[in-house]
Design a protein around this motif. Structure first.
Motif, short mmCIF file in Angstrom:
data_model
loop_
_atom_site.label_atom_id
_atom_site.label_comp_id
_atom_site.label_asym_id
_atom_site.label_seq_id
_atom_site.Cartn_x
_atom_site.Cartn_y
_atom_site.Cartn_z
N LEU A 288 10.23 11.32 8.56
CA LEU A 288 10.44 10.01 7.95
C LEU A 288 11.40 10.04 6.77
CD1 LEU A 288 6.74 8.79 8.10
CD2 LEU A 288 8.62 8.21 9.65
N ARG A 289 12.04 11.19 6.55
CA ARG A 289 13.02 11.29 5.46
C ARG A 289 14.08 10.23 5.67
NH1 ARG A 289 13.57 16.03 2.38
NH2 ARG A 289 11.32 16.04 2.55
N GLY A 290 14.49 9.58 4.58
CA GLY A 290 15.46 8.49 4.67
C GLY A 290 14.79 7.12 4.66
N LYS A 291 13.44 7.12 4.74
CA LYS A 291 12.67 5.88 4.65
C LYS A 291 11.75 5.97 3.43
CE LYS A 291 12.55 4.94 9.60
NZ LYS A 291 13.29 3.69 9.59
N VAL A 292 11.32 4.82 2.95
CA VAL A 292 10.29 4.79 1.91
C VAL A 292 8.95 4.83 2.62
CG1 VAL A 292 9.26 3.43 0.05
CG2 VAL A 292 11.76 3.54 0.28
N VAL A 293 8.11 5.78 2.24
CA VAL A 293 6.82 5.98 2.92
C VAL A 293 5.69 5.66 1.94
CG1 VAL A 293 5.35 7.63 4.13
CG2 VAL A 293 7.85 7.77 4.36
N PHE A 294 4.79 4.82 2.41
CA PHE A 294 3.62 4.42 1.63
C PHE A 294 2.40 5.03 2.29
CE2 PHE A 294 0.93 0.34 0.67
CZ PHE A 294 0.15 1.04 -0.21
N LEU A 295 1.82 6.07 1.67
CA LEU A 295 0.60 6.71 2.16
C LEU A 295 -0.59 6.02 1.52
CD1 LEU A 295 1.48 10.51 1.70
CD2 LEU A 295 1.92 9.06 3.69
N GLU B 248 5.15 -8.22 -7.93
CA GLU B 248 5.44 -6.93 -8.56
C GLU B 248 5.57 -5.82 -7.53
OE1 GLU B 248 3.66 -9.73 -11.28
OE2 GLU B 248 2.76 -8.87 -9.48
N ALA B 249 4.68 -5.82 -6.55
CA ALA B 249 4.74 -4.79 -5.51
C ALA B 249 6.01 -4.94 -4.69
CB ALA B 249 3.51 -4.88 -4.61
N ASP C 6 13.22 -3.24 6.68
CA ASP C 6 14.11 -2.70 5.64
C ASP C 6 13.93 -1.20 5.45
OD1 ASP C 6 15.10 -5.27 5.14
OD2 ASP C 6 13.53 -5.68 3.69
N GLY C 7 12.98 -0.59 6.19
CA GLY C 7 12.80 0.85 6.11
C GLY C 7 11.52 1.31 5.46
N LEU C 8 10.56 0.41 5.21
CA LEU C 8 9.28 0.83 4.66
C LEU C 8 8.34 1.24 5.79
CD1 LEU C 8 7.30 1.08 2.23
CD2 LEU C 8 6.60 -1.28 2.73
N VAL C 9 7.70 2.40 5.64
CA VAL C 9 6.73 2.89 6.61
C VAL C 9 5.39 3.01 5.90
CG1 VAL C 9 6.06 4.81 8.10
CG2 VAL C 9 8.48 4.18 7.89
N ILE C 10 4.37 2.33 6.42
CA ILE C 10 3.03 2.42 5.87
C ILE C 10 2.20 3.31 6.79
CG2 ILE C 10 0.91 1.17 5.31
CD1 ILE C 10 2.60 -1.20 4.50
N LEU C 11 1.60 4.35 6.19
CA LEU C 11 0.73 5.26 6.91
C LEU C 11 -0.65 5.23 6.28
CD1 LEU C 11 3.13 8.34 7.20
CD2 LEU C 11 2.73 6.55 8.90
N ALA C 12 -1.61 4.66 6.98
CA ALA C 12 -2.98 4.60 6.51
C ALA C 12 -3.68 5.87 7.00
CB ALA C 12 -3.67 3.35 7.03
N ILE C 13 -3.93 6.79 6.08
CA ILE C 13 -4.51 8.08 6.44
C ILE C 13 -6.02 8.00 6.28
CG2 ILE C 13 -4.56 10.54 5.91
CD1 ILE C 13 -1.67 10.27 4.94
N MET D 244 -1.59 -4.97 2.47
CA MET D 244 -0.74 -3.93 3.06
C MET D 244 -0.12 -4.44 4.36
SD MET D 244 -3.19 -0.61 2.32
CE MET D 244 -2.47 0.33 3.65
N GLU D 245 -0.90 -5.17 5.15
CA GLU D 245 -0.38 -5.71 6.41
C GLU D 245 0.77 -6.69 6.13
OE1 GLU D 245 -0.05 -6.43 10.56
OE2 GLU D 245 -0.96 -4.80 9.43
N LYS D 246 0.60 -7.55 5.13
CA LYS D 246 1.67 -8.49 4.76
C LYS D 246 2.91 -7.74 4.29
CE LYS D 246 -1.41 -12.26 3.44
NZ LYS D 246 -1.98 -13.00 2.30
N LEU D 247 2.70 -6.71 3.47
CA LEU D 247 3.81 -5.87 2.99
C LEU D 247 4.52 -5.23 4.17
CD1 LEU D 247 5.28 -4.50 0.56
CD2 LEU D 247 3.56 -2.68 0.73
N HIS D 248 3.76 -4.73 5.12
CA HIS D 248 4.31 -4.11 6.33
C HIS D 248 5.22 -5.09 7.08
CE1 HIS D 248 4.47 -1.90 10.10
NE2 HIS D 248 3.88 -2.92 10.71
#
Length: 192
Positions: free
Chosen positions: A74-81, A180-181, A108-115, A98-102
């Motif tokens: 995922l390098r090159g993307k912003v990753v939200f763990l 803000e987020a 635009d390149g944001l990846v959300i990973l819910a671990i 988080m779903e709305k943000l997704h």
């Protein structure tokens, strides 16, 4: 009624949270980086921002379909763990934002990973289907990735920039779809 194991788990979680607060700013097992909580109009989320550059620890986990995902892919993307569990009320509270943000920033390149922390794939899949979440869930069956990121109290979120560095960390439930987020993530997404 709580069982003895349930009481032990709650006590262990409280102790872990206290230890975590005592160690705030440590971003990986191998490298420690002090953090500051910036308190101004641009950081109403009270994100912990590292004072020096720290590369995010590498990991590999399976998603709900059994496909392996490596962080380095995922390098090159912003990753939200986001470290979470289905039994964690503050985790569940922040997931709709988080779903709305997704939906807003995925293109635009944001990846959300819910671990997910140590729960079975069927339970997590059922939870995601029930709530219609479309961001990716990963399964941390043995808790090793949570340990690597020192996510000892849930929820914990870690934001990784396009260069694979930790840009911010947050404890507790946040409004991830707030102005803000969105401003914070848009700045990261605009970086080269």
């Amino acid at each position: 009624m709580l069982t003895r194991a349930g009481l032990f788990f709650i006590a262990a979680t409280i102790v872990a949270a206290l230890v975590f607060y005592g160690l705030m700013g440590n971003f990986s097992q191998t490298e420690q980086s002090p953090a500051v909580i910036v308190k101004d109009s641009t950081n109403r989320l009270q994100l912990e921002i590292p004072e020096k550059t720290t590369v995010a620890p590498e990991f590999e986990l399976k998603d709900l379909a059994g496909k392996q995902l490596r962080l380095k892919e995922l390098r090159g993307k912003v990753v939200f763990l986001n470290f979470w569990a289905t039994w964690c009320p503050p985790c569940i509270e922040e997931m709709p934002a988080m779903e709305k943000l997704h939906h807003k920033l995925e293109g635009d390149g944001l990846v959300i990973l819910a671990i997910n922390f140590q729960e079975g794939s069927e339970r997590v899949k059922e939870f995601f289907e029930k709530h219609n979440f479309t961001f990716k869930a990963l399964l941390d069956h043995d808790g090793k990735v949570a340990e690597l990121y020192q996510a000892w109290a849930l929820p914990v979120s870690v934001v990784i920039n396009k260069r694979g560095e930790i840009a911010a960390r947050a404890m507790g439930s946040k409004d991830w779809h707030s102005d803000e987020a969105l401003e914070f993530f848009r700045k990261l997404l605009a970086e080269e």
